[in-house]
Design a protein around this motif. Structure first.
Motif, PDB file in Angstrom:
ATOM      1  N   UNK A  10       0.808  -1.230   0.000  1.00  0.00           N
ATOM      2  CA  UNK A  10       0.000   0.000   0.000  1.00  0.00           C
ATOM      3  C   UNK A  10       0.844   1.284   0.000  1.00  0.00           C
ATOM      4  N   UNK A  11       2.137   1.178   0.204  1.00  0.00           N
ATOM      5  CA  UNK A  11       2.984   2.379   0.203  1.00  0.00           C
ATOM      6  C   UNK A  11       2.820   3.076  -1.150  1.00  0.00           C
ATOM      7  N   UNK A  12       2.445   4.332  -1.117  1.00  0.00           N
ATOM      8  CA  UNK A  12       2.270   5.126  -2.328  1.00  0.00           C
ATOM      9  C   UNK A  12       0.908   5.003  -2.967  1.00  0.00           C
ATOM     10  N   UNK A  13       0.050   4.166  -2.441  1.00  0.00           N
ATOM     11  CA  UNK A  13      -1.269   3.978  -3.037  1.00  0.00           C
ATOM     12  C   UNK A  13      -2.327   3.804  -1.955  1.00  0.00           C
ATOM     13  N   UNK A  14      -2.248   4.629  -0.953  1.00  0.00           N
ATOM     14  CA  UNK A  14      -3.180   4.502   0.166  1.00  0.00           C
ATOM     15  C   UNK A  14      -4.579   5.002  -0.161  1.00  0.00           C
ATOM     16  N   UNK A  15      -4.719   5.766  -1.252  1.00  0.00           N
ATOM     17  CA  UNK A  15      -6.033   6.318  -1.586  1.00  0.00           C
ATOM     18  C   UNK A  15      -6.491   5.889  -2.975  1.00  0.00           C
ATOM     19  N   UNK A  16      -5.946   4.773  -3.475  1.00  0.00           N
ATOM     20  CA  UNK A  16      -6.414   4.239  -4.751  1.00  0.00           C
ATOM     21  C   UNK A  16      -6.087   5.109  -5.953  1.00  0.00           C
ATOM     22  N   UNK A  17      -5.045   5.920  -5.874  1.00  0.00           N
ATOM     23  CA  UNK A  17      -4.628   6.742  -7.008  1.00  0.00           C
ATOM     24  C   UNK A  17      -5.287   8.106  -7.098  1.00  0.00           C
ATOM     25  N   UNK A  18      -6.150   8.426  -6.176  1.00  0.00           N
ATOM     26  CA  UNK A  18      -6.775   9.763  -6.202  1.00  0.00           C
ATOM     27  C   UNK A  18      -6.060  10.674  -5.207  1.00  0.00           C
ATOM     28  N   UNK A  19      -6.294  11.961  -5.331  1.00  0.00           N
ATOM     29  CA  UNK A  19      -5.762  12.895  -4.347  1.00  0.00           C
ATOM     30  C   UNK A  19      -6.389  12.544  -3.006  1.00  0.00           C
ATOM     31  N   UNK A  20      -5.536  12.372  -2.006  1.00  0.00           N
ATOM     32  CA  UNK A  20      -6.046  11.988  -0.698  1.00  0.00           C
ATOM     33  C   UNK A  20      -5.604  12.912   0.411  1.00  0.00           C
ATOM     34  N   UNK A  21      -4.653  13.792   0.111  1.00  0.00           N
ATOM     35  CA  UNK A  21      -4.132  14.713   1.121  1.00  0.00           C
ATOM     36  C   UNK A  21      -4.144  16.120   0.534  1.00  0.00           C
ATOM     37  N   UNK A  22      -4.512  17.076   1.354  1.00  0.00           N
ATOM     38  CA  UNK A  22      -4.696  18.450   0.886  1.00  0.00           C
ATOM     39  C   UNK A  22      -3.862  19.371   1.764  1.00  0.00           C
ATOM     40  N   UNK A  23      -2.860  19.994   1.154  1.00  0.00           N
ATOM     41  CA  UNK A  23      -1.958  20.889   1.861  1.00  0.00           C
ATOM     42  C   UNK A  23      -2.380  22.322   1.571  1.00  0.00           C
ATOM     43  N   UNK A  24      -2.932  22.993   2.579  1.00  0.00           N
ATOM     44  CA  UNK A  24      -3.423  24.358   2.424  1.00  0.00           C
ATOM     45  C   UNK A  24      -2.285  25.352   2.610  1.00  0.00           C
ATOM     46  N   UNK A  25      -2.362  26.435   1.852  1.00  0.00           N
ATOM     47  CA  UNK A  25      -1.377  27.502   1.944  1.00  0.00           C
ATOM     48  C   UNK A  25      -2.077  28.850   1.895  1.00  0.00           C
ATOM     49  N   UNK A  26      -1.420  29.844   2.429  1.00  0.00           N
ATOM     50  CA  UNK A  26      -1.917  31.215   2.342  1.00  0.00           C
ATOM     51  C   UNK A  26      -1.233  31.968   1.213  1.00  0.00           C
ATOM     52  N   UNK A  27      -0.192  31.371   0.608  1.00  0.00           N
ATOM     53  CA  UNK A  27       0.540  31.997  -0.494  1.00  0.00           C
ATOM     54  C   UNK A  27       0.933  30.912  -1.497  1.00  0.00           C
ATOM     55  N   UNK A  28       0.023  30.631  -2.409  1.00  0.00           N
ATOM     56  CA  UNK A  28       0.206  29.538  -3.357  1.00  0.00           C
ATOM     57  C   UNK A  28       1.471  29.730  -4.198  1.00  0.00           C
ATOM     58  N   UNK A  29       1.645  30.890  -4.775  1.00  0.00           N
ATOM     59  CA  UNK A  29       2.788  31.125  -5.670  1.00  0.00           C
ATOM     60  C   UNK A  29       4.111  30.913  -4.946  1.00  0.00           C
ATOM     61  N   UNK A  30       4.230  31.422  -3.742  1.00  0.00           N
ATOM     62  CA  UNK A  30       5.454  31.266  -2.960  1.00  0.00           C
ATOM     63  C   UNK A  30       5.743  29.795  -2.678  1.00  0.00           C
ATOM     64  N   UNK A  31       4.738  29.088  -2.166  1.00  0.00           N
ATOM     65  CA  UNK A  31       4.959  27.701  -1.770  1.00  0.00           C
ATOM     66  C   UNK A  31       5.145  26.786  -2.975  1.00  0.00           C
TER      67      UNK A  31
END
Length: 129
Positions: A67-88
């Motif tokens: 399951x390493x690398x495929x914990x969500x069946x190939x879909x986006x499963x984690x969402x990293x929020x930012x306050x400055x998209x371009x910078x990050x």
């Protein structure tokens, strides 16, 4: 219940995962404690975050290793929020993080899908105001 504390993420090796999440994504290492069974309790979280963090967990069975690398069946499963998209986004690209698409600007915000070193899909997301 106040918040979600930890999300376990299967990784091949602790040190390579720490290098990616701390060096590539800019997370902070919260804890790295050896356990009697030879495993480690490794927790990382986005710099400045105080609630949800990732528990980097080395698999202990063949089923978990698969399951390493495929914990969500190939879909986006984690969402990293930012306050400055371009910078990050720029910082992550410079650190070698692989994005699967160019940044998009949707009604809900700015977003681009990237993969971690194992292939898990993530969104880098700056929500619309």
């Amino acid at each position: 219940m106040a918040h979600l504390g930890l999300v376990a993420l299967l990784v091949r090796e602790y040190d390579e995962a720490i290098d990616f999440y701390v060096g590539g994504l800019g997370f902070e290492l919260v804890e790295d404690t050896a356990r009697p069974d030879g495993s480690r309790w490794v927790v990382v979280r986005p710099a400045g975050a105080r609630e949800t963090a990732l528990l980097l967990a080395r698999p202990s069975t063949a089923e978990q290793r698969a399951r390493v690398g495929d914990q969500t069946g190939g879909r986006v499963g984690l969402f990293l929020y930012t306050e400055d998209f371009a910078r990050d986004h720029a910082r992550m690209v410079a650190a070698g993080v692989r994005f699967l698409e160019e940044p998009r600007h949707e009604a809900y915000g700015s977003v681009a899908v990237f993969v971690d070193l194992y292939g898990n899909r993530w969104d880098l997301l700056q929500p619309a105001a």
